[in-house]
Design a protein around this motif. Structure first.
Motif, mmCIF file in Angstrom:
data_model
loop_
_atom_site.group_PDB
_atom_site.id
_atom_site.type_symbol
_atom_site.label_atom_id
_atom_site.label_comp_id
_atom_site.label_asym_id
_atom_site.label_seq_id
_atom_site.Cartn_x
_atom_site.Cartn_y
_atom_site.Cartn_z
ATOM 1 N N CYS A 175 0.820 -1.206 0.000
ATOM 2 C CA CYS A 175 0.000 0.000 0.000
ATOM 3 C C CYS A 175 0.859 1.264 0.000
ATOM 4 N N THR A 176 1.953 1.238 0.738
ATOM 5 C CA THR A 176 2.842 2.400 0.777
ATOM 6 C C THR A 176 3.500 2.635 -0.579
ATOM 7 N N SER A 177 3.942 1.558 -1.220
ATOM 8 C CA SER A 177 4.617 1.707 -2.512
ATOM 9 C C SER A 177 3.668 2.183 -3.603
ATOM 10 N N HIS A 178 2.363 1.972 -3.447
ATOM 11 C CA HIS A 178 1.384 2.421 -4.442
ATOM 12 C C HIS A 178 0.614 3.658 -3.971
ATOM 13 N N ASN A 179 1.070 4.253 -2.875
ATOM 14 C CA ASN A 179 0.471 5.489 -2.347
ATOM 15 C C ASN A 179 -1.022 5.337 -2.052
ATOM 16 N N GLY A 185 -3.395 -5.053 -8.378
ATOM 17 C CA GLY A 185 -4.030 -5.563 -9.585
ATOM 18 C C GLY A 185 -5.540 -5.621 -9.465
ATOM 19 N N LEU A 186 -6.038 -6.022 -8.310
ATOM 20 C CA LEU A 186 -7.485 -6.054 -8.085
ATOM 21 C C LEU A 186 -8.069 -4.648 -8.125
ATOM 22 N N VAL A 187 -7.384 -3.706 -7.477
ATOM 23 C CA VAL A 187 -7.854 -2.317 -7.447
ATOM 24 C C VAL A 187 -7.871 -1.739 -8.860
ATOM 25 N N SER A 188 -6.801 -1.988 -9.610
ATOM 26 C CA SER A 188 -6.707 -1.472 -10.967
ATOM 27 C C SER A 188 -7.832 -2.007 -11.853
ATOM 28 N N LYS A 189 -8.089 -3.301 -11.762
ATOM 29 C CA LYS A 189 -9.145 -3.892 -12.582
ATOM 30 C C LYS A 189 -10.515 -3.380 -12.177
ATOM 31 N N LEU A 190 -10.741 -3.204 -10.872
ATOM 32 C CA LEU A 190 -12.021 -2.687 -10.400
ATOM 33 C C LEU A 190 -12.290 -1.299 -10.957
ATOM 34 N N LYS A 191 -11.252 -0.454 -10.965
ATOM 35 C CA LYS A 191 -11.421 0.915 -11.441
ATOM 36 C C LYS A 191 -11.530 0.984 -12.961
ATOM 37 N N TYR A 202 -16.084 -2.013 -12.258
ATOM 38 C CA TYR A 202 -16.780 -3.197 -11.764
ATOM 39 C C TYR A 202 -17.275 -2.970 -10.340
ATOM 40 N N ASP A 203 -18.289 -3.716 -9.974
ATOM 41 C CA ASP A 203 -18.757 -3.706 -8.596
ATOM 42 C C ASP A 203 -17.916 -4.641 -7.729
ATOM 43 N N ILE A 204 -17.528 -5.777 -8.306
ATOM 44 C CA ILE A 204 -16.722 -6.771 -7.589
ATOM 45 C C ILE A 204 -15.684 -7.348 -8.542
ATOM 46 N N VAL A 205 -14.465 -7.509 -8.051
ATOM 47 C CA VAL A 205 -13.451 -8.305 -8.746
ATOM 48 C C VAL A 205 -13.085 -9.444 -7.806
ATOM 49 N N TYR A 228 -14.168 -4.988 -3.606
ATOM 50 C CA TYR A 228 -15.548 -4.518 -3.740
ATOM 51 C C TYR A 228 -15.588 -2.992 -3.730
ATOM 52 N N LYS A 229 -16.550 -2.436 -4.443
ATOM 53 C CA LYS A 229 -16.906 -1.061 -4.172
ATOM 54 C C LYS A 229 -17.561 -1.004 -2.791
ATOM 55 N N ARG A 230 -17.353 0.096 -2.085
ATOM 56 C CA ARG A 230 -17.865 0.189 -0.721
ATOM 57 C C ARG A 230 -19.377 0.014 -0.660
#
Length: 316
Positions: free
Chosen positions: A27-31, A104-110, A114-117, A160-162
């Protein structure tokens, strides 16, 4: 907050420090601004002590401790109510899920909005007989029944989206079917991403083979609830009415036949001697009961209450 990461756990003291360290590095390396929610589901080892030590140096750590083991679904349900991140990540605490998969999950979701990856452990390092083959059968059945086409429903690594986690009610053993629950709630933009998997480095699995039996039973329940949960009269009322009508027509036919026999001066033809009479009465009684069940179901679903059958011992 960019991410809220939920980690349910039961007796995983050996893996927690390494797990959080890898999450923090990623998380730190990807800000990413993030927090981590550990949910201790009644551990009997020193898992809670490890979480407390970690939280003393890392304010982004939050934790919930149950009074006893309630199950993964209740752990997720409790954390879903607390999280505030725009994207919610769930993962297991046993290090079989890789924190390095989070970007990778965050990138694909955005990218796909998507609602869920959902993670897909295409190459697994579990026992073939006790886990891999039953898992393939279970996932095939889940796809067929639910209409949600994922290869690995039971993968704990998901994004997931919140608003999705705030809209689903996870209970029983329904954590396997959160994508199905979300789809039933209107969040149908669901996809999957292949993720890494490794053998458990510490401890033993907390899930036995009976989880697949419970999973199939839950799948049947979910199918029924998704189709008729909001309109039980459509199932019970329709079935009850059909049975009552068939029984009533059978009795009516017997009465007509009795009148014909009387006109023919056949006085020995008693309705009570015909087995069809009792079958018809039974169908009318069962039909009435099913109709009443549907009516009561319609009344019950109008009583809304918060589902909370777990008890929190500590929280921070």
């Amino acid at each position: 907050m960019d991410l809220s990461i939920i980690i349910p756990l039961l007796n995983e003291e050996e893996s927690l420090e390494e797990l959080f360290s890898r999450i923090d590095t990623v998380c730190t390396s990807h800000n990413f601004s993030y927090d981590v929610w550990f949910v201790d589901d009644g551990s009997t080892d020193n898992s809670w002590g490890v979480i407390q030590l970690l939280s003393a140096n890392h304010p982004q750590i939050h934790a919930i401790r149950f009074t006893k083991n309630y199950g993964k679904s209740q752990a997720l349900h409790a954390a879903f109510a607390k999280v505030k991140g725009d994207i919610v990540i769930t993962m297991d605490a046993d290090l079989q899920d890789f924190p390095e998969e989070i970007p990778g999950l965050v990138s694909k979701l955005k990218e796909g909005n998507y609602d869920i990856v959902s993670g897909w452990k295409k190459k697994r390092f579990d026992n073939v007989v006790t886990k891999n083959l039953p898992s393939k059968l279970f996932n095939a059945s889940a796809r067929k029944v639910s209409g949600v086409f994922l290869h690995d429903f039971n993968c704990g690594l998901k994004a997931y989206k919140r608003q999705v986690v705030k809209s689903v009610d996870v209970y029983g053993d329904m954590h396997r079917y959160i994508p199905v629950l979300a789809a039933n709630a209107g969040f149908k933009n669901i996809t999957e991403k292949e993720v890494q998997h490794q053998a458990r480095p510490y401890g033993v699995s907390k899930f036995g083979a009976n989880r697949f039996i419970r999973g199939f039973l839950d799948l049947i329940t979910l199918w029924f609830v998704s189709r008729f949960g909001g309109r039980p009269m459509h199932f019970f009322g329709a079935a009850g009415t059909l049975m009552f009508v068939i029984g009533f027509l059978a009795v009516l036919g017997l009465i007509v036949n009795k009148f014909i026999a009387l006109l023919s001066k056949d006085y020995g033809n008693l309705i009570a001697n015909n087995p069809l009479f009792y079958i018809a009465l039974t169908m009318m009684i069962l039909g009435s009961q099913l109709f009443i069940a549907g009516f009561l179901g319609e009344m019950l679903i109008r009583t809304n209450r918060e589902r909370k059958n777990y008890y929190i011992e500590e929280e921070f």
